[in-house]
Scaffold this motif. Sequence first.
Motif, mmCIF file in Angstrom:
data_model
loop_
_atom_site.group_PDB
_atom_site.id
_atom_site.type_symbol
_atom_site.label_atom_id
_atom_site.label_comp_id
_atom_site.label_asym_id
_atom_site.label_seq_id
_atom_site.Cartn_x
_atom_site.Cartn_y
_atom_site.Cartn_z
ATOM 1 N N ARG A 76 0.827 -1.221 0.000
ATOM 2 C CA ARG A 76 0.000 0.000 0.000
ATOM 3 C C ARG A 76 0.850 1.255 0.000
ATOM 4 O O ARG A 76 0.340 2.354 -0.173
ATOM 5 N N SER A 77 2.151 1.093 0.198
ATOM 6 C CA SER A 77 3.042 2.243 0.316
ATOM 7 C C SER A 77 3.142 3.008 -1.001
ATOM 8 O O SER A 77 3.152 2.409 -2.089
ATOM 9 N N THR A 78 3.254 4.316 -0.925
ATOM 10 C CA THR A 78 3.420 5.127 -2.134
ATOM 11 C C THR A 78 4.779 4.889 -2.785
ATOM 12 O O THR A 78 4.959 5.186 -3.968
ATOM 13 N N PRO A 81 5.476 1.093 -5.738
ATOM 14 C CA PRO A 81 5.549 0.940 -7.198
ATOM 15 C C PRO A 81 6.941 1.224 -7.756
ATOM 16 O O PRO A 81 7.422 0.482 -8.635
ATOM 17 N N ASN A 87 -1.744 -6.381 -9.271
ATOM 18 C CA ASN A 87 -2.549 -5.203 -9.615
ATOM 19 C C ASN A 87 -4.030 -5.451 -9.366
ATOM 20 O O ASN A 87 -4.761 -4.548 -8.946
ATOM 21 N N ARG A 144 -4.497 -5.073 -5.618
ATOM 22 C CA ARG A 144 -4.401 -3.660 -5.200
ATOM 23 C C ARG A 144 -5.649 -2.868 -5.616
ATOM 24 O O ARG A 144 -6.183 -2.078 -4.837
ATOM 25 N N THR A 145 -6.120 -3.076 -6.832
ATOM 26 C CA THR A 145 -7.288 -2.317 -7.298
ATOM 27 C C THR A 145 -8.582 -2.825 -6.669
ATOM 28 O O THR A 145 -9.464 -2.033 -6.335
ATOM 29 N N LYS A 179 -8.748 -1.498 -3.318
ATOM 30 C CA LYS A 179 -8.638 -0.033 -3.350
ATOM 31 C C LYS A 179 -7.464 0.458 -2.503
ATOM 32 O O LYS A 179 -7.584 1.391 -1.714
ATOM 33 N N ILE A 180 -6.315 -0.197 -2.712
ATOM 34 C CA ILE A 180 -5.113 0.213 -1.977
ATOM 35 C C ILE A 180 -4.017 0.713 -2.908
ATOM 36 O O ILE A 180 -2.894 0.967 -2.467
ATOM 37 N N GLY A 181 -4.328 0.865 -4.178
ATOM 38 C CA GLY A 181 -3.319 1.379 -5.095
ATOM 39 C C GLY A 181 -3.747 1.238 -6.541
ATOM 40 O O GLY A 181 -4.622 0.435 -6.867
ATOM 41 N N CYS A 182 -3.118 2.028 -7.398
ATOM 42 C CA CYS A 182 -3.387 1.975 -8.829
ATOM 43 C C CYS A 182 -2.553 0.863 -9.468
ATOM 44 O O CYS A 182 -1.548 0.423 -8.901
ATOM 45 N N ILE A 210 0.244 -1.014 -11.453
ATOM 46 C CA ILE A 210 1.643 -0.731 -11.758
ATOM 47 C C ILE A 210 1.887 -1.256 -13.165
ATOM 48 O O ILE A 210 1.803 -2.463 -13.406
#
Length: 332
Positions: free
Chosen positions: A196-198, A201, A234, A237-238, A241-244, A246
């Motif tokens: 979940r970290s920014t 990616p 991916n 993550r999607t 809802k924890i990230g877009c 990659i």
Amino acid sequence: MPSESPTIFSTCKCIGGIHRNITCSTEGLFGTVVNVFKKAVNIKTNEDKLLVISVGTVPSPITINIGPLMDWSSPDFSFNSSFLDFVQNSDQVHVIRKSRSNNESRHVSNNVHIRVGNCIILVNKPIHFFENDILKLKVHKLEKFIDYRQLLFSVLRECAFSQKAGCLLNPDTTTEGLLPKFLSSIQEDHEVIDIRSTMFPDKLSSCFLGLCGRGPGFTPAGDDFVGGFLAVLNWIRTSLKIGCPIVPGLEYRKLTTWTSFKLMECNARGLVDIEVQDLINSIAKGDVMQYIDSIKLIAKRGHTSGIDFATGATVGLYLAIDSLRHKWKSGF
């Protein structure tokens, strides 16, 4: 348009969703052939998308599945050859939207044809379009897989060693040490990775560069691993809802072929064939046995493509499980 007359015909069975525009595009150039195989042709479209025309039966968003190749000059239309005899690299792909005036017109009732080298593909109505139907993930379904890590990787190793060396789990000189190096770089300092970290990616993309373009086969083993890894990660993550997503960038394009890059890109965006869709949906259902069946099916593909894809998918799955596990008790 090519001057020679086409000699081989086929009928469209299914069109992948991202190429549905071929049925309503204007007449003329649609793309260029970049790879030819016995039962498939890879095409670079005018929009820089990958189109696969395949005699195979596995549909995907990027594939046009066709029936057997036919020779209409034969009394029974029989034909025992392949694309390799009638299509070449750099051949242009044309959409034809009007009946031809030559002798083949008596066989044609539709108004859209696709011409690839010396092949004509008839697009008959009604047209079946394939769109992905991938389930959303509920995090508790991942818990079903916690106790099966050893079993799943045992199945993967069994598949890997039943084939020729070259894949990441059964390496040759071109892939030796690649998987351990990737795992150690992504798990630097033995800390639990936070997907979940920014910063995740960028870190993941940097680690993938060591795999891109590496290994034997038409699509390198490292690329297939990346495709499987991103297809599953991916989606997780999607869905949660924890990230877009990659998606591989241009730095990857410099390290591998155009076709292999496009396959990685499609997998990262969730544009997967129906067998990979079944693998992903087995996770959504918490069905470990179905996941194993999907691994065994996909692992049969190509020289190392299938087993490396399945390995990447499973590594991505357990990376996500390890990352999210400590959050479940808090109601994540």
